[in-house]
Write a protein that holds these residues in place. Structure first.
Motif, PDB file in Angstrom:
ATOM      1  N   ARG A   1       7.342  24.258  53.563  1.00  0.00           N
ATOM      2  CA  ARG A   1       8.450  24.138  52.603  1.00  0.00           C
ATOM      3  C   ARG A   1       8.339  25.338  51.685  1.00  0.00           C
TER       4      ARG A   1
ATOM      5  N   THR B   1      19.268  30.143  54.593  1.00  0.00           N
ATOM      6  CA  THR B   1      18.197  30.020  53.599  1.00  0.00           C
ATOM      7  C   THR B   1      18.648  30.381  52.192  1.00  0.00           C
TER       8      THR B   1
ATOM      9  N   ARG C   1      15.560  26.625  52.760  1.00  0.00           N
ATOM     10  CA  ARG C   1      15.396  26.076  54.103  1.00  0.00           C
ATOM     11  C   ARG C   1      16.739  25.976  54.796  1.00  0.00           C
TER      12      ARG C   1
ATOM     13  N   SER D   1      15.414  25.254  46.759  1.00  0.00           N
ATOM     14  CA  SER D   1      14.822  25.067  48.084  1.00  0.00           C
ATOM     15  C   SER D   1      15.331  26.149  49.034  1.00  0.00           C
TER      16      SER D   1
END
Length: 150
Positions: free
Chosen positions: A100, A123, A119, A117
Motif C-alpha cells: 500500500r 495511481t 493505487r 492513497s
C-alpha cells in the motif's frame, strides 16, 4: 378527434408517441501514465518510516512487514513537503495484504497532514500536479518499491 373531457374512460388510442432514447454510459477516462525518471530516482533515497506511524497503522492494516518513505519535494504549496510512504502489509481482517502506498505531507504524523492513497490503474488521479511534479512523485513511488525489493 375531440378531446375527452368526461371522467369516463375512453377506448380511443392515445395519439401521443414517446421516443425513449437510452444514452450510452460515458466511457471511463484513460488512466494517466506517469513515467519514472531514472535520473531523478538516482538522487532519491529511502528513509525509515516514523515508528509512531507504524504503530498507528497497525489498527487498520496489521503489523507491516517492511516500510519505507521517500521524499518527493514540494507540491502546489511551496510550504508543503510531500513524501511517498510504502508499506508491505500482511493479510489483516478484510484487507488481503500486499503493498500500500500513500502520498503524504505527514510522514511523522502531524494531526493536520494530508494523505492520498496511490493505487489502482490511475495511481495519480487524485493528485492535481503538473507533469514535472507527477514524474517526481512517480519516481519516488518507484524508488520506494525498489528499496523494499532489495
Amino acid at each position: 378527434m375531440t378531446p375527452n373531457t368526461s371522467s369516463e374512460p375512453t377506448s380511443e388510442p392515445s395519439s401521443y408517441v414517446f421516443d425513449i432514447v437510452e444514452e450510452e454510459p460515458s466511457p471511463e477516462p484513460e488512466p494517466r501514465v506517469v513515467p519514472s525518471d531514472p535520473a531523478i530516482m538516482s538522487k532519491m533515497s529511502c528513509a525509515p518510516v516514523d515508528p509512531a506511524l507504524i504503530e498507528r497503522i497497525k489498527k487498520d492494516f496489521g503489523n507491516p512487514k517492511r516500510t519505507v518513505q521517500v521524499k518527493v519535494g514540494e507540491g502546489l504549496d511551496p510550504d508543503e513537503i510531500w513524501w511517498v510512504v510504502v508499506f508491505d502489509l500482511p493479510p489483516f481482517e478484510s484487507f488481503k495484504g500486499g503493498f500500500r502506498a500513500f502520498l503524504t505531507t505527514a510522514p511523522g504524523l502531524p494531526a493536520d497532514g494530508k494523505w492520498i492513497s496511490l493505487r489502482g490503474k490511475d495511481t495519480w488521479r487524485s493528485v492535481d500536479w503538473d507533469d514535472e511534479k507527477l514524474v517526481r512523485g512517480q519516481s519516488a513511488l518507484s524508488k520506494g518499491y525498489e528499496c523494499l525489493e532489495n
